[in-house]
Design a protein around this motif. Sequence first.
Motif, PDB file in Angstrom:
ATOM      1  N   ALA A 120      -2.365  -7.333  -0.324  1.00 28.29           N
ATOM      2  CA  ALA A 120      -1.237  -8.209  -0.023  1.00 28.29           C
ATOM      3  C   ALA A 120      -0.277  -8.340  -1.190  1.00 28.29           C
ATOM      4  CB  ALA A 120      -1.746  -9.592   0.387  1.00 28.29           C
ATOM      5  N   MET A 121      -0.719  -8.032  -2.405  1.00 29.62           N
ATOM      6  CA  MET A 121       0.152  -8.138  -3.574  1.00 29.62           C
ATOM      7  C   MET A 121       0.560  -6.787  -4.137  1.00 29.62           C
ATOM      8  SD  MET A 121      -2.736  -9.530  -6.297  1.00 29.62           S
ATOM      9  CE  MET A 121      -3.334 -10.803  -5.189  1.00 29.62           C
ATOM     10  N   ALA A 122       0.177  -5.693  -3.455  1.00 32.77           N
ATOM     11  CA  ALA A 122       0.450  -4.344  -3.956  1.00 32.77           C
ATOM     12  C   ALA A 122       1.854  -3.889  -3.585  1.00 32.77           C
ATOM     13  CB  ALA A 122      -0.574  -3.363  -3.400  1.00 32.77           C
ATOM     14  N   HIS A 123       2.441  -3.095  -4.473  1.00 35.26           N
ATOM     15  CA  HIS A 123       3.746  -2.485  -4.197  1.00 35.26           C
ATOM     16  C   HIS A 123       3.597  -1.151  -3.467  1.00 35.26           C
ATOM     17  CE1 HIS A 123       4.502  -5.131  -7.751  1.00 35.26           C
ATOM     18  NE2 HIS A 123       5.562  -5.444  -7.028  1.00 35.26           N
ATOM     19  N   ALA A 124       2.451  -0.527  -3.598  1.00 35.65           N
ATOM     20  CA  ALA A 124       2.166   0.728  -2.899  1.00 35.65           C
ATOM     21  C   ALA A 124       0.662   0.855  -2.725  1.00 35.65           C
ATOM     22  CB  ALA A 124       2.725   1.925  -3.657  1.00 35.65           C
ATOM     23  N   MET A 125       0.263   1.680  -1.752  1.00 34.12           N
ATOM     24  CA  MET A 125      -1.151   1.839  -1.439  1.00 34.12           C
ATOM     25  C   MET A 125      -1.509   3.314  -1.324  1.00 34.12           C
ATOM     26  SD  MET A 125      -1.491  -1.059   1.531  1.00 34.12           S
ATOM     27  CE  MET A 125      -0.483  -2.547   1.423  1.00 34.12           C
ATOM     28  N   LEU A 126      -2.707   3.617  -1.769  1.00 33.53           N
ATOM     29  CA  LEU A 126      -3.275   4.941  -1.590  1.00 33.53           C
ATOM     30  C   LEU A 126      -4.213   4.872  -0.394  1.00 33.53           C
ATOM     31  CD1 LEU A 126      -3.941   5.686  -5.333  1.00 33.53           C
ATOM     32  CD2 LEU A 126      -2.545   7.132  -3.858  1.00 33.53           C
ATOM     33  N   PRO A 163       4.451   3.267   0.098  1.00 35.97           N
ATOM     34  CA  PRO A 163       5.002   1.985  -0.361  1.00 35.97           C
ATOM     35  C   PRO A 163       4.661   0.865   0.616  1.00 35.97           C
ATOM     36  CG  PRO A 163       6.629   3.739  -0.582  1.00 35.97           C
ATOM     37  CD  PRO A 163       5.484   4.319   0.198  1.00 35.97           C
ATOM     38  N   ALA A 164       4.446  -0.327   0.090  1.00 30.73           N
ATOM     39  CA  ALA A 164       3.991  -1.445   0.916  1.00 30.73           C
ATOM     40  C   ALA A 164       5.024  -1.878   1.946  1.00 30.73           C
ATOM     41  CB  ALA A 164       3.623  -2.628   0.025  1.00 30.73           C
ATOM     42  N   ASP A 165       6.316  -1.591   1.689  1.00 28.64           N
ATOM     43  CA  ASP A 165       7.358  -2.023   2.622  1.00 28.64           C
ATOM     44  C   ASP A 165       7.701  -0.961   3.661  1.00 28.64           C
ATOM     45  OD1 ASP A 165       8.524  -0.201   0.951  1.00 28.64           O
ATOM     46  OD2 ASP A 165      10.202  -1.481   0.324  1.00 28.64           O
ATOM     47  N   THR A 166       6.865   0.069   3.793  1.00 23.70           N
ATOM     48  CA  THR A 166       7.101   1.116   4.789  1.00 23.70           C
ATOM     49  C   THR A 166       7.000   0.541   6.205  1.00 23.70           C
ATOM     50  OG1 THR A 166       6.167   2.781   3.300  1.00 23.70           O
ATOM     51  CG2 THR A 166       6.347   3.370   5.626  1.00 23.70           C
ATOM     52  N   PRO A 167       8.002   0.775   7.064  1.00 19.03           N
ATOM     53  CA  PRO A 167       7.929   0.261   8.441  1.00 19.03           C
ATOM     54  C   PRO A 167       6.694   0.795   9.172  1.00 19.03           C
ATOM     55  CG  PRO A 167      10.152   1.026   7.930  1.00 19.03           C
ATOM     56  CD  PRO A 167       9.286   1.455   6.791  1.00 19.03           C
ATOM     57  N   GLY A 168       6.001  -0.102   9.847  1.00 16.60           N
ATOM     58  CA  GLY A 168       4.804   0.275  10.585  1.00 16.60           C
ATOM     59  C   GLY A 168       3.521   0.011   9.834  1.00 16.60           C
ATOM     60  N   ALA A 218     -12.561 -16.802  -3.342  1.00 20.46           N
ATOM     61  CA  ALA A 218     -11.124 -17.050  -3.277  1.00 20.46           C
ATOM     62  C   ALA A 218     -10.384 -16.531  -4.498  1.00 20.46           C
ATOM     63  CB  ALA A 218     -10.862 -18.548  -3.116  1.00 20.46           C
ATOM     64  N   THR A 219     -11.102 -16.183  -5.566  1.00 21.77           N
ATOM     65  CA  THR A 219     -10.444 -15.696  -6.768  1.00 21.77           C
ATOM     66  C   THR A 219     -10.067 -14.220  -6.675  1.00 21.77           C
ATOM     67  OG1 THR A 219     -12.538 -15.125  -7.855  1.00 21.77           O
ATOM     68  CG2 THR A 219     -11.712 -17.363  -8.157  1.00 21.77           C
ATOM     69  N   ARG A 220     -10.513 -13.532  -5.640  1.00 20.71           N
ATOM     70  CA  ARG A 220     -10.156 -12.126  -5.441  1.00 20.71           C
ATOM     71  C   ARG A 220      -9.704 -11.937  -3.997  1.00 20.71           C
ATOM     72  NH1 ARG A 220     -14.179  -8.221  -7.780  1.00 20.71           N
ATOM     73  NH2 ARG A 220     -12.617  -7.939  -9.407  1.00 20.71           N
ATOM     74  N   ARG A 221      -8.468 -11.487  -3.810  1.00 22.97           N
ATOM     75  CA  ARG A 221      -7.902 -11.380  -2.473  1.00 22.97           C
ATOM     76  C   ARG A 221      -8.164 -10.007  -1.852  1.00 22.97           C
ATOM     77  NH1 ARG A 221      -4.692 -15.962  -1.521  1.00 22.97           N
ATOM     78  NH2 ARG A 221      -5.703 -17.542  -2.826  1.00 22.97           N
ATOM     79  N   VAL A 222      -8.435 -10.030  -0.555  1.00 26.37           N
ATOM     80  CA  VAL A 222      -8.725  -8.822   0.221  1.00 26.37           C
ATOM     81  C   VAL A 222      -7.906  -8.875   1.502  1.00 26.37           C
ATOM     82  CG1 VAL A 222     -10.536  -7.503   1.393  1.00 26.37           C
ATOM     83  CG2 VAL A 222     -11.055  -8.695  -0.735  1.00 26.37           C
ATOM     84  N   ALA A 223      -7.525  -7.726   2.016  1.00 24.29           N
ATOM     85  CA  ALA A 223      -6.721  -7.691   3.237  1.00 24.29           C
ATOM     86  C   ALA A 223      -7.125  -6.500   4.100  1.00 24.29           C
ATOM     87  CB  ALA A 223      -5.235  -7.619   2.908  1.00 24.29           C
ATOM     88  N   CYS A 224      -6.771  -6.595   5.357  1.00 19.47           N
ATOM     89  CA  CYS A 224      -6.933  -5.484   6.303  1.00 19.47           C
ATOM     90  C   CYS A 224      -5.582  -4.790   6.432  1.00 19.47           C
ATOM     91  CB  CYS A 224      -7.395  -6.016   7.657  1.00 19.47           C
ATOM     92  SG  CYS A 224      -7.461  -4.763   8.964  1.00 19.47           S
ATOM     93  N   VAL A 225      -5.571  -3.491   6.230  1.00 24.16           N
ATOM     94  CA  VAL A 225      -4.338  -2.703   6.289  1.00 24.16           C
ATOM     95  C   VAL A 225      -4.360  -1.849   7.558  1.00 24.16           C
ATOM     96  CG1 VAL A 225      -2.945  -0.949   5.140  1.00 24.16           C
ATOM     97  CG2 VAL A 225      -4.152  -2.673   3.781  1.00 24.16           C
ATOM     98  N   THR A 226      -3.279  -1.901   8.300  1.00 20.24           N
ATOM     99  CA  THR A 226      -3.182  -1.161   9.555  1.00 20.24           C
ATOM    100  C   THR A 226      -1.901  -0.350   9.586  1.00 20.24           C
ATOM    101  OG1 THR A 226      -4.341  -2.978  10.666  1.00 20.24           O
ATOM    102  CG2 THR A 226      -3.291  -1.324  12.070  1.00 20.24           C
ATOM    103  N   ALA A 227      -2.001   0.896  10.012  1.00 20.75           N
ATOM    104  CA  ALA A 227      -0.837   1.764  10.188  1.00 20.75           C
ATOM    105  C   ALA A 227      -0.624   2.008  11.682  1.00 20.75           C
ATOM    106  CB  ALA A 227      -1.038   3.083   9.451  1.00 20.75           C
ATOM    107  N   HIS A 228       0.543   1.664  12.159  1.00 21.64           N
ATOM    108  CA  HIS A 228       0.885   1.860  13.570  1.00 21.64           C
ATOM    109  C   HIS A 228       1.867   3.024  13.676  1.00 21.64           C
ATOM    110  CE1 HIS A 228      -1.036  -1.953  14.704  1.00 21.64           C
ATOM    111  NE2 HIS A 228      -0.437  -2.491  13.654  1.00 21.64           N
ATOM    112  N   ALA A 229       1.343   4.223  13.931  1.00 16.63           N
ATOM    113  CA  ALA A 229       2.185   5.418  14.064  1.00 16.63           C
ATOM    114  C   ALA A 229       3.193   5.500  12.928  1.00 16.63           C
ATOM    115  CB  ALA A 229       2.887   5.424  15.425  1.00 16.63           C
ATOM    116  N   LEU A 230       2.688   5.394  11.728  1.00 14.91           N
ATOM    117  CA  LEU A 230       3.515   5.422  10.521  1.00 14.91           C
ATOM    118  C   LEU A 230       4.087   6.826  10.334  1.00 14.91           C
ATOM    119  CD1 LEU A 230       3.890   3.109   8.424  1.00 14.91           C
ATOM    120  CD2 LEU A 230       2.251   4.298   6.995  1.00 14.91           C
ATOM    121  N   THR A 231       5.402   6.927  10.181  1.00 13.27           N
ATOM    122  CA  THR A 231       6.057   8.217   9.993  1.00 13.27           C
ATOM    123  C   THR A 231       6.246   8.480   8.511  1.00 13.27           C
ATOM    124  OG1 THR A 231       7.229   7.984  12.103  1.00 13.27           O
ATOM    125  CG2 THR A 231       8.068   9.618  10.545  1.00 13.27           C
TER     126      THR A 231
END
Length: 391
Positions: free
Chosen positions: A170-176, A192-197, A208-221
């Motif tokens: 949730a705080m990343a600028h880009a993801m691998l 990049p984290a702001d990629t549409p989809g 609570a001191t370490r944040r985790v998130a679920c990442v989902t790609a919906h037909a990301l181009t």
Amino acid sequence: MELVLSEEQQHIADSAEIFLAKASAMPSVRAISQGADGLDLKLWQAMAELGWCGVAVPDSTGGLGLGQIERVLLQEQLGRRLSCVPFFDSAVLAADALHGVAHHPMARLWLERLASGQAILTLALPEVSLPGVRAPSDARPHVEPLAKPLGGDPSRWTLTGEWPWVGSAAMAHAMLLPAQTESGESLLWLVPADTPGLQVQALQTLDATRRVACVTAHALTLDDSACVGRGPLVDELMRRVRCQGAIALAAEQVGVAQQCLDLTLAYTLQRHQFDKPLASFQAVKHRCAQMLVALESARSAVYGAACMADTQPDLPALLFYAAQARVSATQAALFCSREAIQLHGGVGFTWEFDPHFYLRRAQATSQRLGAVSWWLEQVARQLLDTPEEPA
């Protein structure tokens, strides 16, 4: 193997301890961990100025060019203070992954930004479990990441799937994001984290001191240039990153165990029963001594594994030492955090005292990058599933 810290390494450890004791004090950790984003931005910026974000990144890409042992020393102190920063996800997992594909122009660019502290990155390293172990009945099934050429055009791809457990997403600028093609070829995407989809949903977790998130790609181009690695290179890289990450995570667990011991000693020295401090009772002394033995055994294993990792060993050797560090440090963190709760008595469970924060971190971290049972299984296979030597 030389396990005694050099003068420079000892200076790194001492300065990090002094700096974090003030910059990541427990009142600050409590406040930030209850905030919306869980990021101590002031601390993160200070760490970037000190060069910590690129401590193990080569100087050719903007880092300090130091080794695993120096990074382990920082990770230990960050774990000791439960610092609310994405150091492990960005400066460890993502940095090692990018370094492995630094020949790619986009990967090199983001690695330089990561090392300078200008960008936070994270790696969606798949979690592992033992074969035949069933997921909990309430676990939600997820869609395995799949990459497909768009309309038969090899320069354009669609990425669909879910990465259910990504640290600091949730705080990343880009993801691998690792994925596979329909033919089973492994690909590594830099998105990049702001990629549409691309959707990031924060998860509520025990720690609570370490944040985790679920990442989902919906037909990301995506363009083909976003694929920074493919084929066996990605498979080998992910295995190596997991081992090096396990060593760094073990160092964090050593820090957790150390602080649990320190908190317990301080409390039992000032708490009196029968006009004597609790620390003077033999039963309490013995339990604190057991904590110290577990702690120092784990620290030796972690430092030894970090030294081995700096020699660039083959993957089986790296996995063996990473497993040793991971198992001993996990057991030490769990044992010391539980003992801290018990030796604090009734107040050990209360919100006002700190031990429960460390118990939460120890419990949550014990499942990251594979549970102890998974690491033991890898070592057992390495030792037992080899061809017998001729008589």
